[in-house]
Design a protein around this motif. Structure first.
Motif, PDB file in Angstrom:
ATOM      1  N   LYS A  58     -11.053 -34.499 -10.160  1.00  0.00           N
ATOM      2  CA  LYS A  58      -9.724 -34.782  -9.612  1.00  0.00           C
ATOM      3  C   LYS A  58      -9.031 -33.484  -9.216  1.00  0.00           C
ATOM      4  CE  LYS A  58      -9.379 -38.761 -12.646  1.00  0.00           C
ATOM      5  NZ  LYS A  58     -10.535 -38.624 -13.508  1.00  0.00           N
ATOM      6  N   GLY A  59      -8.243 -33.583  -8.138  1.00  0.00           N
ATOM      7  CA  GLY A  59      -7.513 -32.410  -7.683  1.00  0.00           C
ATOM      8  C   GLY A  59      -6.405 -32.782  -6.723  1.00  0.00           C
ATOM      9  N   GLU A  60      -5.999 -31.801  -5.939  1.00  0.00           N
ATOM     10  CA  GLU A  60      -4.932 -31.969  -4.961  1.00  0.00           C
ATOM     11  C   GLU A  60      -5.436 -31.546  -3.597  1.00  0.00           C
ATOM     12  OE1 GLU A  60      -1.511 -30.617  -8.177  1.00  0.00           O
ATOM     13  OE2 GLU A  60      -1.940 -29.331  -6.462  1.00  0.00           O
ATOM     14  N   VAL A  61      -5.021 -32.295  -2.578  1.00  0.00           N
ATOM     15  CA  VAL A  61      -5.426 -32.002  -1.208  1.00  0.00           C
ATOM     16  C   VAL A  61      -4.248 -31.373  -0.463  1.00  0.00           C
ATOM     17  CG1 VAL A  61      -6.252 -33.002   0.966  1.00  0.00           C
ATOM     18  CG2 VAL A  61      -7.074 -33.909  -1.233  1.00  0.00           C
ATOM     19  N   TYR A  62      -4.570 -30.310   0.261  1.00  0.00           N
ATOM     20  CA  TYR A  62      -3.570 -29.592   1.058  1.00  0.00           C
ATOM     21  C   TYR A  62      -4.018 -29.517   2.509  1.00  0.00           C
ATOM     22  CZ  TYR A  62      -1.335 -28.126  -3.228  1.00  0.00           C
ATOM     23  OH  TYR A  62      -0.670 -28.134  -4.435  1.00  0.00           O
ATOM     24  N   TRP A  63      -3.042 -29.512   3.405  1.00  0.00           N
ATOM     25  CA  TRP A  63      -3.267 -29.291   4.837  1.00  0.00           C
ATOM     26  C   TRP A  63      -2.960 -27.818   5.108  1.00  0.00           C
ATOM     27  CZ3 TRP A  63      -5.328 -31.096   9.117  1.00  0.00           C
ATOM     28  CH2 TRP A  63      -4.920 -30.568  10.336  1.00  0.00           C
ATOM     29  N   LEU A  64      -3.881 -27.134   5.741  1.00  0.00           N
ATOM     30  CA  LEU A  64      -3.723 -25.716   6.040  1.00  0.00           C
ATOM     31  C   LEU A  64      -3.475 -25.529   7.536  1.00  0.00           C
ATOM     32  CD1 LEU A  64      -6.778 -24.368   3.990  1.00  0.00           C
ATOM     33  CD2 LEU A  64      -4.446 -24.814   3.190  1.00  0.00           C
ATOM     34  N   PRO A  65      -2.245 -25.197   7.943  1.00  0.00           N
ATOM     35  CA  PRO A  65      -1.974 -24.975   9.361  1.00  0.00           C
ATOM     36  C   PRO A  65      -2.781 -23.813   9.952  1.00  0.00           C
ATOM     37  CG  PRO A  65       0.077 -25.210   8.139  1.00  0.00           C
ATOM     38  CD  PRO A  65      -1.029 -25.116   7.134  1.00  0.00           C
ATOM     39  N   ASP A  66      -3.049 -22.792   9.126  1.00  0.00           N
ATOM     40  CA  ASP A  66      -3.805 -21.621   9.568  1.00  0.00           C
ATOM     41  C   ASP A  66      -4.876 -21.300   8.523  1.00  0.00           C
ATOM     42  OD1 ASP A  66      -4.766 -19.236  10.536  1.00  0.00           O
ATOM     43  OD2 ASP A  66      -2.812 -18.240  10.648  1.00  0.00           O
ATOM     44  N   PRO A  67      -5.992 -22.051   8.539  1.00  0.00           N
ATOM     45  CA  PRO A  67      -7.008 -21.889   7.490  1.00  0.00           C
ATOM     46  C   PRO A  67      -7.544 -20.465   7.372  1.00  0.00           C
ATOM     47  CG  PRO A  67      -7.540 -23.754   8.903  1.00  0.00           C
ATOM     48  CD  PRO A  67      -6.355 -23.076   9.499  1.00  0.00           C
ATOM     49  N   ASP A  68      -7.745 -19.779   8.487  1.00  0.00           N
ATOM     50  CA  ASP A  68      -8.279 -18.418   8.418  1.00  0.00           C
ATOM     51  C   ASP A  68      -7.373 -17.503   7.601  1.00  0.00           C
ATOM     52  OD1 ASP A  68     -10.489 -19.139   9.933  1.00  0.00           O
ATOM     53  OD2 ASP A  68      -9.585 -18.491  11.822  1.00  0.00           O
ATOM     54  N   ARG A  69      -6.085 -17.620   7.804  1.00  0.00           N
ATOM     55  CA  ARG A  69      -5.121 -16.809   7.056  1.00  0.00           C
ATOM     56  C   ARG A  69      -5.152 -17.144   5.571  1.00  0.00           C
ATOM     57  NH1 ARG A  69       1.229 -17.692   7.048  1.00  0.00           N
ATOM     58  NH2 ARG A  69       1.811 -15.986   5.686  1.00  0.00           N
ATOM     59  N   THR A  70      -5.155 -18.441   5.259  1.00  0.00           N
ATOM     60  CA  THR A  70      -5.149 -18.867   3.865  1.00  0.00           C
ATOM     61  C   THR A  70      -6.447 -18.472   3.164  1.00  0.00           C
ATOM     62  OG1 THR A  70      -3.723 -20.723   4.474  1.00  0.00           O
ATOM     63  CG2 THR A  70      -4.816 -20.844   2.330  1.00  0.00           C
ATOM     64  N   PHE A  71      -7.578 -18.702   3.818  1.00  0.00           N
ATOM     65  CA  PHE A  71      -8.854 -18.370   3.188  1.00  0.00           C
ATOM     66  C   PHE A  71      -9.063 -16.870   3.043  1.00  0.00           C
ATOM     67  CE2 PHE A  71     -10.244 -22.740   4.662  1.00  0.00           C
ATOM     68  CZ  PHE A  71     -10.088 -23.287   3.395  1.00  0.00           C
ATOM     69  N   ALA A  72      -8.384 -16.066   3.857  1.00  0.00           N
ATOM     70  CA  ALA A  72      -8.462 -14.616   3.688  1.00  0.00           C
ATOM     71  C   ALA A  72      -7.966 -14.214   2.301  1.00  0.00           C
ATOM     72  CB  ALA A  72      -7.648 -13.914   4.774  1.00  0.00           C
ATOM     73  N   GLU A  73      -7.027 -14.979   1.747  1.00  0.00           N
ATOM     74  CA  GLU A  73      -6.525 -14.709   0.396  1.00  0.00           C
ATOM     75  C   GLU A  73      -7.299 -15.472  -0.673  1.00  0.00           C
ATOM     76  OE1 GLU A  73      -2.265 -14.236  -0.292  1.00  0.00           O
ATOM     77  OE2 GLU A  73      -1.980 -14.738   1.830  1.00  0.00           O
ATOM     78  N   LEU A  74      -7.580 -16.749  -0.416  1.00  0.00           N
ATOM     79  CA  LEU A  74      -8.204 -17.571  -1.456  1.00  0.00           C
ATOM     80  C   LEU A  74      -9.672 -17.239  -1.696  1.00  0.00           C
ATOM     81  CD1 LEU A  74      -6.668 -21.116  -0.831  1.00  0.00           C
ATOM     82  CD2 LEU A  74      -5.900 -19.298  -2.389  1.00  0.00           C
ATOM     83  N   ASP A  75     -10.415 -16.883  -0.642  1.00  0.00           N
ATOM     84  CA  ASP A  75     -11.841 -16.613  -0.817  1.00  0.00           C
ATOM     85  C   ASP A  75     -12.092 -15.497  -1.828  1.00  0.00           C
ATOM     86  OD1 ASP A  75     -12.521 -18.636   0.946  1.00  0.00           O
ATOM     87  OD2 ASP A  75     -13.151 -17.298   2.558  1.00  0.00           O
ATOM     88  N   SER A  76     -11.342 -14.423  -1.741  1.00  0.00           N
ATOM     89  CA  SER A  76     -11.564 -13.324  -2.686  1.00  0.00           C
ATOM     90  C   SER A  76     -11.153 -13.736  -4.101  1.00  0.00           C
ATOM     91  CB  SER A  76     -10.841 -12.057  -2.248  1.00  0.00           C
ATOM     92  OG  SER A  76      -9.454 -12.267  -2.201  1.00  0.00           O
ATOM     93  N   TYR A  77     -10.077 -14.499  -4.237  1.00  0.00           N
ATOM     94  CA  TYR A  77      -9.663 -14.994  -5.553  1.00  0.00           C
ATOM     95  C   TYR A  77     -10.757 -15.859  -6.168  1.00  0.00           C
ATOM     96  CZ  TYR A  77      -7.272 -17.868  -9.019  1.00  0.00           C
ATOM     97  OH  TYR A  77      -6.939 -18.522 -10.176  1.00  0.00           O
ATOM     98  N   GLU A  78     -11.399 -16.682  -5.353  1.00  0.00           N
ATOM     99  CA  GLU A  78     -12.448 -17.589  -5.833  1.00  0.00           C
ATOM    100  C   GLU A  78     -13.815 -16.906  -5.970  1.00  0.00           C
ATOM    101  OE1 GLU A  78     -12.039 -20.505  -6.984  1.00  0.00           O
ATOM    102  OE2 GLU A  78     -10.089 -21.141  -6.226  1.00  0.00           O
ATOM    103  N   GLY A  79     -13.898 -15.657  -5.595  1.00  0.00           N
ATOM    104  CA  GLY A  79     -15.190 -14.973  -5.687  1.00  0.00           C
ATOM    105  C   GLY A  79     -16.175 -15.462  -4.647  1.00  0.00           C
TER     106      GLY A  79
END
Length: 130
Positions: A58-79
């Motif tokens: 179970k989790g939460e779903v989000y809409w990302l208007p600018d996925p590249d920008r968001t993943f630039a931060e989240l990818d490194s956090y997630e390893g």
């Protein structure tokens, strides 16, 4: 693809500072679930795929208007290192996610990329209800 399912420390009530990235750069859509098993690594969880009936995370779903920008931060956090997936702790992969109203969306999900041997399974599939 602009949807993201988060199931651990990035959820709204997990009280982790990295959730601020989603507050600034995403729109909450709904609660969601994906087939899988959840394990506790330390203070954060790991999702692995599962085809067994009843195995849902179970989790939460989000809409990302600018996925590249968001993943630039989240990818490194997630390893997750797109240029070196073999050495990534997690892989960001597309999955079919069921929303609380029964509809489905294709969403990015961080899938654990390391062994789970010796880890404690979170049987509820809900990191916040472990």
């Amino acid at each position: 693809m602009n949807y993201l399912l988060v199931y651990g420390t990035l959820r709204r009530t997990a009280n982790h500072a990295m959730h601020e990235v989603l507050q600034r750069q995403a729109q909450w859509v709904d609660e969601g679930s994906v087939p899988g098993k959840l394990y506790l690594i330390d203070w954060y969880p790991a999702l692995i795929r599962s085809e067994e009936t009843g195995d849902l995370v179970k989790g939460e779903v989000y809409w990302l208007p600018d996925p590249d920008r968001t993943f630039a931060e989240l990818d490194s956090y997630e390893g997750y290192y797109p240029e070196d997936e073999a050495h990534s702790d997690y892989l960001r992969q597309p999955e079919t996610v069921q929303l609380s109203n029964g509809t489905t969306v294709q969403a990015w999900v961080y899938i654990y990329n390391l062994p789970t041997l010796g880890l404690t399974q979170i049987k509820s599939g809900d990191f916040l209800n472990r």
